[in-house]
Enzyme design. Structure first.
Site, short mmCIF file in Angstrom:
data_model
loop_
_atom_site.label_atom_id
_atom_site.label_comp_id
_atom_site.label_asym_id
_atom_site.label_seq_id
_atom_site.Cartn_x
_atom_site.Cartn_y
_atom_site.Cartn_z
N ASP A 217 11.83 4.91 -16.43
CA ASP A 217 13.31 4.39 -17.29
C ASP A 217 14.29 4.87 -16.26
O ASP A 217 14.47 5.83 -15.51
CB ASP A 217 13.18 5.81 -18.17
CG ASP A 217 12.41 5.43 -19.34
OD1 ASP A 217 11.38 4.63 -19.22
OD2 ASP A 217 12.66 6.39 -20.41
N HIS B 265 5.88 5.85 -12.38
CA HIS B 265 4.50 5.10 -12.47
C HIS B 265 4.52 4.00 -11.84
O HIS B 265 5.10 3.60 -11.06
CB HIS B 265 4.38 4.65 -14.04
CG HIS B 265 4.55 5.84 -15.38
ND1 HIS B 265 3.32 5.99 -15.91
CD2 HIS B 265 5.73 6.52 -15.53
CE1 HIS B 265 4.03 6.95 -16.71
NE2 HIS B 265 5.24 7.37 -16.21
N SER C 78 17.76 11.12 -9.68
CA SER C 78 16.78 10.58 -8.46
C SER C 78 16.78 9.03 -8.54
O SER C 78 17.18 8.46 -9.35
CB SER C 78 15.59 11.35 -8.47
OG SER C 78 14.96 11.44 -10.04
#
Length: 320
Positions: free
Chosen positions: A137, A193, A279
Site C-alpha cells: 500500500d 510483499h 518508509s
C-alpha cells in the site's frame, strides 16, 4: 509534460502544507495532510540553506537516529497499545480488513505491522506470471528509465543506482532499466510483499541515515543512497534479476523480513515489514523486462504520486 500538469503534484505540494496524490481506486486527486508543525520542521531541515548546513553535522544525524531508536522502544512497550485506537480514529483505518482487532494487539508496533485478511488485498491475475503486482500500500511513482526518474522525481545530486545498491558491479545489469518508487506513509499498511514470483538471492543491510522519505526531502536529499536500507536481489524466470530495496526513514530504524535468502515465494507473498514511521520500497527492473501500466506512467510524468493498494496491477512482463 506541460508545466501546468507538472505543478499538480510535487511543485504544488511543496508550496502547500499538503502533498497531492491521485487515488487510483477512487479516481480522485486527494490531499495527504501533514501536521503544520511537522511540515514546518521538514521544510526547515530539508529545504533551506540552514537545514543543509545542519544535515552535515554529526550531531543532527545522531539526534535523528536516537529519536528513531527511542520511539521504536516506546512503541514496543505494552503501554503503547493505548495509542492504537487514537491512531485508528485519526487516520480512519479500516480495522475490518485486519486479522486482529484493536484490543488484541500487544504493542503499538504489533498493530503497526498488522496482517490483513487475504480478501482485503486480492492479488491481480494470481496465475499469470506476466502480471506484476504492487508490493505495498503506497504512494507510487514509476519511470521507464532511471533518467526520467532523476529528471522528475529523484533529484538528489549524488543519486545513482550503483550508490543505492552499494555496488558498481550489480548496477551494470540495470543499465537502461526501469524504476518504481513505493512510498509508505505512517497511516498505511506497513507490510511489503513480492511483486513477482521469485527466489530471494540475497539480502544485505546497508547502514546509513534516517532522513524522511517524504517528497519534501526526496527532491533535496539523497535519501535512497544515504538512508539505512536493505538491498535484496530477487531471481525470477520472467524478469531476470529485480533489485528490491527496503529503505528506512525518520522513526523507522528497523525492518524485518519474513522471507529469507534462499526462500522461494509467489507474487503477493508476505516478504517483510517496517516498524513505526514512514518508509519506502524501491524496485529496479532490468531493461526491457516490464511495461508499467499507462495510467501510472502518465501520473508519474506529471510528478504526481498515485495512491495504490498492495496486490493491484503494477506492470506487465515484456519478455517471453
Amino acid at each position: 509534460p506541460p508545466p501546468a500538469s507538472f505543478e499538480k503534484g510535487l511543485n504544488q505540494g511543496q508550496k502547500a502544507r499538503h502533498i497531492l496524490v491521485w487515488n487510483r481506486e477512487k479516481g480522485l486527486l486527494e490531499e495527504e495532510v501533514i501536521h503544520p508543525c511537522i511540515n514546518l520542521g521538514m521544510r526547515l531541515l530539508y529545504q533551506s540553506a540552514f537545514g543543509a548546513m545542519l544535515r552535515k553535522t554529526k550531531k543532527i544525524s545522531q539526534m535523528i537516529k536516537d529519536m528513531s531508536e527511542n520511539q521504536g522502544k516506546k512503541y514496543n512497550d505494552p503501554q503503547s497499545a493505548g495509542h492504537i485506537q487514537g491512531f485508528v480514529n485519526s487516520f480512519h483505518i479500516n480495522m475490518e480488513e485486519a486479522v486482529l482487532q484493536v484490543p488484541e494487539y500487544q504493542t503499538f508496533n504489533h498493530f503497526f505491522y498488522r496482517k490483513l485478511k487475504p480478501e482485503a488485498r486480492p492479488i491481480a491475475s494470481p496465475g499469470d506470471p506476466k502480471v506484476v503486482v504492487q508490493p505495498a500500500d503506497c504512494r507510487l511513482m514509476v519511470f521507464d528509465t532511471i533518467s526520467d526518474a532523476t529528471k522528475l522525481w529523484i533529484k538528489g545530486k549524488e543519486f545513482t543506482v550503483a550508490a543505492m545498491l552499494g555496488s558498481d558491479e550489480e548496477a551494470k545489469r540495470f543499465m537502461g532499466g526501469s524504476i518504481s518508487v513505493h512510498r509508505l506513509a505512517p497511516q498505511d499498511y506497513h507490510r511489503f510483499h513480492l511483486p513477482v514470483d521469485a527466489k530471494i538471492k540475497s539480502q544485505t543491510l546497508v547502514e546509513g541515515e534516517l532522513w524522511t522519505v517524504n517528497p519534501v526531502a526526496v527532491n533535496m536529499v539523497d535519501v535512497f543512497t544515504e538512508n539505512k536500507r536493505t538491498v535484496c536481489y530477487l531471481e525470477t524466470e520472467q524478469y531476470g534479476t529485480v533489485a528490491f530495496i527496503a529503505v528506512g526513514a525518520h522513526m523507522v530504524g528497523s525492518m524485518d523480513f519474513t522471507l529469507k535468502t534462499g526462500d522461494q515465494g509467489a507474487k503477493g507473498d508476505d516478504f517483510g515489514y517496517f516498524f513505526f514511521g514512514g518508509s519506502t520500497v524501491v524496485c529496479v527492473w532490468e531493461k526491457g523486462s516490464v511495461k508499467f501500466d499507462k495510467d501510472l506512467i502518465d501520473r508519474s510524468l506529471q510528478s504526481t504520486e498515485t495512491l495504490v493498494k498492495m496486490g493491484g496491477q503494477l506492470a506487465t512482463g515484456v519478455r517471453g
